[in-house]
Enzyme design. Sequence first.
Site, PDB file in Angstrom:
ATOM      1  N   HIS A 112      35.090  32.067  43.780  1.00  0.00           N
ATOM      2  CA  HIS A 112      34.941  32.895  42.578  1.00  0.00           C
ATOM      3  C   HIS A 112      35.039  31.949  41.376  1.00  0.00           C
ATOM      4  O   HIS A 112      35.736  30.933  41.446  1.00  0.00           O
ATOM      5  CB  HIS A 112      36.106  33.894  42.562  1.00  0.00           C
ATOM      6  CG  HIS A 112      36.000  34.957  41.528  1.00  0.00           C
ATOM      7  ND1 HIS A 112      36.325  34.747  40.215  1.00  0.00           N
ATOM      8  CD2 HIS A 112      35.626  36.258  41.617  1.00  0.00           C
ATOM      9  CE1 HIS A 112      36.157  35.869  39.532  1.00  0.00           C
ATOM     10  NE2 HIS A 112      35.732  36.811  40.360  1.00  0.00           N
ATOM     11  N   ASP A 187      43.601  31.566  47.213  1.00  0.00           N
ATOM     12  CA  ASP A 187      43.155  32.661  46.355  1.00  0.00           C
ATOM     13  C   ASP A 187      43.072  33.905  47.238  1.00  0.00           C
ATOM     14  O   ASP A 187      42.112  34.083  47.989  1.00  0.00           O
ATOM     15  CB  ASP A 187      41.787  32.308  45.755  1.00  0.00           C
ATOM     16  CG  ASP A 187      41.166  33.478  45.009  1.00  0.00           C
ATOM     17  OD1 ASP A 187      41.819  34.546  44.921  1.00  0.00           O
ATOM     18  OD2 ASP A 187      40.024  33.332  44.524  1.00  0.00           O
ATOM     19  N   GLN A 190      41.224  38.817  47.357  1.00  0.00           N
ATOM     20  CA  GLN A 190      40.531  39.769  48.241  1.00  0.00           C
ATOM     21  C   GLN A 190      41.224  39.984  49.584  1.00  0.00           C
ATOM     22  O   GLN A 190      40.838  40.881  50.325  1.00  0.00           O
ATOM     23  CB  GLN A 190      39.089  39.293  48.503  1.00  0.00           C
ATOM     24  CG  GLN A 190      38.197  39.269  47.283  1.00  0.00           C
ATOM     25  CD  GLN A 190      37.956  40.650  46.671  1.00  0.00           C
ATOM     26  OE1 GLN A 190      38.217  41.679  47.300  1.00  0.00           O
ATOM     27  NE2 GLN A 190      37.496  40.657  45.429  1.00  0.00           N
ATOM     28  N   LYS A 213      43.276  45.029  42.291  1.00  0.00           N
ATOM     29  CA  LYS A 213      42.435  45.131  43.492  1.00  0.00           C
ATOM     30  C   LYS A 213      43.219  45.731  44.656  1.00  0.00           C
ATOM     31  O   LYS A 213      42.683  45.939  45.735  1.00  0.00           O
ATOM     32  CB  LYS A 213      41.931  43.739  43.902  1.00  0.00           C
ATOM     33  CG  LYS A 213      40.991  43.101  42.886  1.00  0.00           C
ATOM     34  CD  LYS A 213      40.403  41.839  43.439  1.00  0.00           C
ATOM     35  CE  LYS A 213      39.820  40.952  42.366  1.00  0.00           C
ATOM     36  NZ  LYS A 213      38.656  41.511  41.684  1.00  0.00           N
ATOM     37  N   CYS A 354      30.464  37.013  40.334  1.00  0.00           N
ATOM     38  CA  CYS A 354      31.233  35.862  39.808  1.00  0.00           C
ATOM     39  C   CYS A 354      31.220  34.685  40.778  1.00  0.00           C
ATOM     40  O   CYS A 354      32.111  33.823  40.720  1.00  0.00           O
ATOM     41  CB  CYS A 354      32.669  36.245  39.464  1.00  0.00           C
ATOM     42  SG  CYS A 354      32.801  37.420  38.147  1.00  0.00           S
TER      43      CYS A 354
HETATM   44  C1  PLP Z   1      38.049  35.983  45.490  1.00  0.00           C
HETATM   45  C2  PLP Z   1      38.435  36.248  44.088  1.00  0.00           C
HETATM   46  N1  PLP Z   1      39.155  35.363  43.411  1.00  0.00           N
HETATM   47  C3  PLP Z   1      39.530  35.549  42.146  1.00  0.00           C
HETATM   48  C4  PLP Z   1      39.191  36.698  41.488  1.00  0.00           C
HETATM   49  C5  PLP Z   1      39.611  36.882  40.085  1.00  0.00           C
HETATM   50  O1  PLP Z   1      40.454  37.982  39.976  1.00  0.00           O
HETATM   51  P1  PLP Z   1      40.941  38.488  38.563  1.00  0.00           P
HETATM   52  O2  PLP Z   1      39.726  38.741  37.794  1.00  0.00           O
HETATM   53  O3  PLP Z   1      41.719  39.684  38.858  1.00  0.00           O
HETATM   54  O4  PLP Z   1      41.735  37.410  37.963  1.00  0.00           O
HETATM   55  C6  PLP Z   1      38.417  37.644  42.147  1.00  0.00           C
HETATM   56  C7  PLP Z   1      37.973  38.849  41.474  1.00  0.00           C
HETATM   57  O5  PLP Z   1      37.031  39.497  41.816  1.00  0.00           O
HETATM   58  C8  PLP Z   1      38.049  37.423  43.473  1.00  0.00           C
HETATM   59  O6  PLP Z   1      37.315  38.304  44.142  1.00  0.00           O
END
Ligand code: PLP
Lengths: 394, 307
Positions: A112, A187, A190, A213, A354
């Site tokens: 992401h 990370d 998800q 999420k 993203c």
């Molecule tokens: C795999 C992953 N990492 C990081 C993020 C970033 O999350 P946030 O926007 O809540 O900081 C997302 C958001 O969709 C994500 O799917």
Amino acid sequence: MNIETIRNDFPVLKKDVIYLDSSCVSLKPKQVVEAMNKYYYEFPACAGRSIHGFGSKVSGEITAARKNLANFFSTKPNEIIFTRNATEGINLVANSLGLKSGDKVLTSDKEHNSNLLPWQNLTKEGILHQVVLSNQDNTFNLAEFEKQIEGTRLVSIVHTSNLDGVSFPVEKIIKIAHRNGALVLLDCAQSAPHKELNMRKLDADFMVCSGHKMLGPSGIGALYGKAKLLDQLQPFLLGGSTVRDATYTSAEFEGAPAKFEAGLQNYAGIIGFSEAVTYLRNIGMKKIQHHEQELNKQLTDELLNLEAISLIGPAGPSQRAGIFSFNIKDKDPHEVALMLDQSAKIMVRSGAHCVHSWFNARNLKGSVRASLYLYNTEEECTTFIDAVKAIATL
Amino acid sequence: MICILALVVFGTLSIFSARHRPLAKEAFDCVFRKLTLRKCESGLDLRLKSQLTGKLLRRHPRFAKIIYKNFELLSLAFTLLFLISFVYMGIGGYNYYLYGDCNGPNESGFCIFDPLGSNEKTSSLETGEACPSNSPSPKYLTLANVNLDIFPTYDRGAENDVIFIGCYACPYTREAYPQIQKLLLRDDVNFVFAHFPIKGKNDHLSDILNAIYLIDKQKFITLNDALFELDPLLLKDEDVIMQLVEEIGMDSELVQASIITNNVSAITAAQAIELQKTGLYGTPTVFVNGNAVVGPKPYRVYTRLLK
Ligand SMILES: Cc1ncc(COP(=O)(O)O)c(C=O)c1O
């Protein structure tokens, strides 16, 4: 797991919509909203500063929330730092770890933007950022990883990809990384909402996730870090609540987690987040995971045999958690998403999710992503399948 | 193509509602980019196409398919239609401004700016009711060979001639009269009034008008003002009329005597014959410098015909 009872906890589902965009933001059960309202209605004060009745009540709630989250991730409360979201957690590590010119950071090719840009940015200061390319079917290439791990200071890697739902073998990745003296930041934006995460067992050094999420409110997330590492990390944001004492020229910092939580915190958000993990725990992460996989199997069985459909990720639904990311031949993903919305009130995400880097490398515009969660039903999936089939014949 | 259509539609809507302004801006951006041979970045075209087909998909999948497949062609057709109708609307607006009728001078037909056709309405000579919409056209009206000298005239020696043919009892003549009064306030207009009594057959009012004109050349305008003010139901009541004649400063007995001694009914009859020559088919009919205008029109329509 009684879906009807669960669905009753989500008032928004009465709107007769099919929500398949939980990977972006999940819906919130009324328990979460009520817990947050309780803060605003009954003790809307600040924690850790004021010692009056309201102040003590909030402090107690925040301590309890931290403990609850620590339990949820099988770790200790002082290893949980509240952030705004996963992105902030990653940035905190990137800016506080004390990376020096020449240090190498490894990521996957499916990150992401939140786990790509902070490292890309550090290359300006001489940090080396390398990308481990995935296998053809988008699964993790361990052999390639092993080749690139040498000399790495930090592996910052997605656990479950928001692009296709594929989970990386993080146990193995962590072992290999540690064997080679590298730290690992996971990370889990998800994965935390969908599977049981045990930080002790996993032995990850850092982990980030987002409340929004996982049934929680927006604007709240968490960073887990091993206590001894957090002690070494420099605070990233400085200000109120991060210090024990200060003079005009110096400051005596608190230990973790306080030194990373500068300024007045999102108390309602923290309380809501805690309520969300309680809700998830009460239902059971294994049951949730199983439910999503069953639904994903239904989607895969019905849609994958259509000639016009191309799937992103491996064919087996069990490898893609609750995500079905696809394209319809000759159709723009946004077009498909809009038609799903207009024809059957189905909400999905379309575009690059993203993860622009991955799509750009393949010269693809994006995909349509249906992401499932505990409140989705078989009937909803049937409606989705029919709608996709209808669009595919246009 | 759909962006052009969207621009016009949202552009028009955005005049009235702020909600449509961002869409209009998007459409403008899209059209601008397309005109400069670039891709529409906002994806407005895609959005409109998908939303339309998505909506149809639920109920009429076959129709949705046709729309989806031929969207560009259909939007081209609609855009052209729209642009053509927009041009016509512009012309209509222009005509309405000039002639009080979208269809141009001396034309009949539906006009969006005057949907009830109130600028066109006349009282039929035959029935006294509103003229049917298939009335003859004013383009056949003429003053050639019409002897205007026998009508009440206010001649200032001005360069413009306004001949107003109407009847005291007719609703559309009454509607037009305030504009005529305004015209009379100008000092560049000569005025002739011809009473053509259709509704209620108020012939006696023509006699009174003519008799008063014979006595005092200025007074007939005052009489007109008073009679057009009067409740039309009272126009037949001789006592009321005679009282009104007194009120405008005339001796009612003298007027009545004059009707007989001067054989005014012969004048009235002669006037009727003259008016037939104009081709008149309804009131009010106004000739401004020889140009016929039928029905109650906005003031600007009359003044535009002045020199
Ligand atoms: C795999 C992953 N990492 C990081 C993020 C970033 O999350 P946030 O926007 O809540 O900081 C997302 C958001 O969709 C994500 O799917």
